[in-house]
Design an enzyme around this catalytic site. Sequence first.
Site, mmCIF file in Angstrom:
data_model
loop_
_atom_site.group_PDB
_atom_site.id
_atom_site.type_symbol
_atom_site.label_atom_id
_atom_site.label_comp_id
_atom_site.label_asym_id
_atom_site.label_seq_id
_atom_site.Cartn_x
_atom_site.Cartn_y
_atom_site.Cartn_z
ATOM 1 N N GLU A 78 0.799 -1.230 0.000
ATOM 2 C CA GLU A 78 0.000 0.000 0.000
ATOM 3 C C GLU A 78 0.834 1.284 0.000
ATOM 4 O O GLU A 78 0.819 2.044 0.981
ATOM 5 C CB GLU A 78 -0.953 0.017 1.204
ATOM 6 C CG GLU A 78 -1.967 -1.101 1.196
ATOM 7 C CD GLU A 78 -3.114 -0.901 2.178
ATOM 8 O OE1 GLU A 78 -3.046 0.015 3.015
ATOM 9 O OE2 GLU A 78 -4.087 -1.663 2.098
ATOM 10 N N GLU B 127 -5.439 -8.511 0.700
ATOM 11 C CA GLU B 127 -5.978 -8.174 2.026
ATOM 12 C C GLU B 127 -7.464 -7.910 1.884
ATOM 13 O O GLU B 127 -7.908 -7.282 0.909
ATOM 14 C CB GLU B 127 -5.353 -6.893 2.613
ATOM 15 C CG GLU B 127 -4.037 -7.080 3.302
ATOM 16 C CD GLU B 127 -3.583 -5.814 4.031
ATOM 17 O OE1 GLU B 127 -4.436 -5.037 4.510
ATOM 18 O OE2 GLU B 127 -2.357 -5.608 4.118
#
Length: 480
Positions: free
Chosen positions: A203, A392
Amino acid sequence: MINHLNRKEFLRLLSLFVSGSLLNPQQLLANTSDYSGFSKADFGKDFLWGVSTAAYQMEGAFQEDGKSNSIWDTFTQKHRHIKDGTTGDVACDFYHTYSSDIDLVKSLNMKVFRFSTAWSRVLPNGIGRANQKGIDFYHRVIDKCLENNLQPWLTLYHWDIPQVLQDKGGWMNREVIDWFSEYTYLMTKSYGDKVKDWIILNEPTAFTVVGYGVGVHAPGIRGVNHLLPTIHHAAICQAEGGRIVRSNVKNANIGTTFSCSHVMPLRNFEKDHIAVERWDALLNRLFIEPSLGLGYPISSLPFLKNIDKHIKDGDMEKLVFDFDFIGVQNYTREVVKNIWYIPYMHGLEINPAKRGATEYSELGWEVYPESLYETLKRFSSYKAVKKIYVTENGFARQDELIDNKVHDIQRVNYFKSYLAQMLRAKNEGVKVGGYLCWTLLDNFEWREGYKPRYGLVYVDFKTQQRILKDSAIWFQNFLM
Ligand code: NOJ
């Protein structure tokens, strides 16, 4: 980036990453054998199922066996940075419990264990002499996975640059490209014979914007002038890391992950649609597009215009890498409204509770499973994306242990509804090859501390006891 906001507005803006509305959890019994009309077989026999984890959030042992401080060690020591005043000093103590924890992954019938290596454990000076004890630890983790027939998926960077490098500017300093390359080189030479699945960055939008723009994550730096070089250097490292893994690891499967959300307008007004374009560029396009050779999404996100100052000759080519897969990490959607006086973004995400959303997590993130479907469709529409993994997805709540059980029915339902949307996308041709849920154990949820629990496995932080929640049992049965 957010310098001009008053405190309230500023906090709303952060809610994209770190919001905090509370939901009173219902304690109902989960039906752990209800699969809502789909089964594991519907995803295909090669589809990979697993769990994702991250070093700082669970390892603990923050000063053991030669590890130095990372920016998160420093950040958590400072008063009021973390809501409940906690740190990752001990966390889940995974440094010592890794063996039985990896057995748990196996017991859930998962095939993949994703973990990240702590840069400050293997290279306490950031560069230079490697710390053999740190290197050995990850050998033990990897070997344990292999013994259990689990694929170890290694993330190189999950937000924890060594403090010694932060002292020289961290991601803001262009030298980070050399530092990160050296670290990546060491990791590939150490583990490349055993680990085939590599994730370069976790991320990047989150760790750059929240850590170096808004400053509520480590290292707590604010302002667009700090953010822009950080973005550019991280984007180069993303590609450069890929090249190093490619040249050092035979048959590597190389990816990088993005925090992604389906962005929608609050009202059907032209200005809200324009605000959506800006937020979408920030949340979904900022790091993938340069890697595909499309450059930064400057026309949709004007504050990026000055990123040019940091771009040197040849950099645009250096940003490009042919990833084997893209990891999408999706939890919710974002609904945004145009607000002219908000600097740079001219709009904000509207709090789900305030706009009437009925179900949201402990972090205030709305349950909106279609966002995963939309995200998968969206990312697969880039022609050059070969494969996608959901790296995720999960649900935070305040789980309660009652009679040694955790009936997390909301989390079970969350997973079922998101998996259904993933299957929908897959059946429509999206090349999604696997799903890694967030996460194995309750752990340190960054600035939120330990209150929001995300694990399939409950952790009693006083005793370090592990207890399978109903959601873990649901996965265990589903994946049988
Ligand atoms: C994104 C991050 O990668 C992870 O570290 C975090 O705990 C989860 N999402 C949940 O917020």
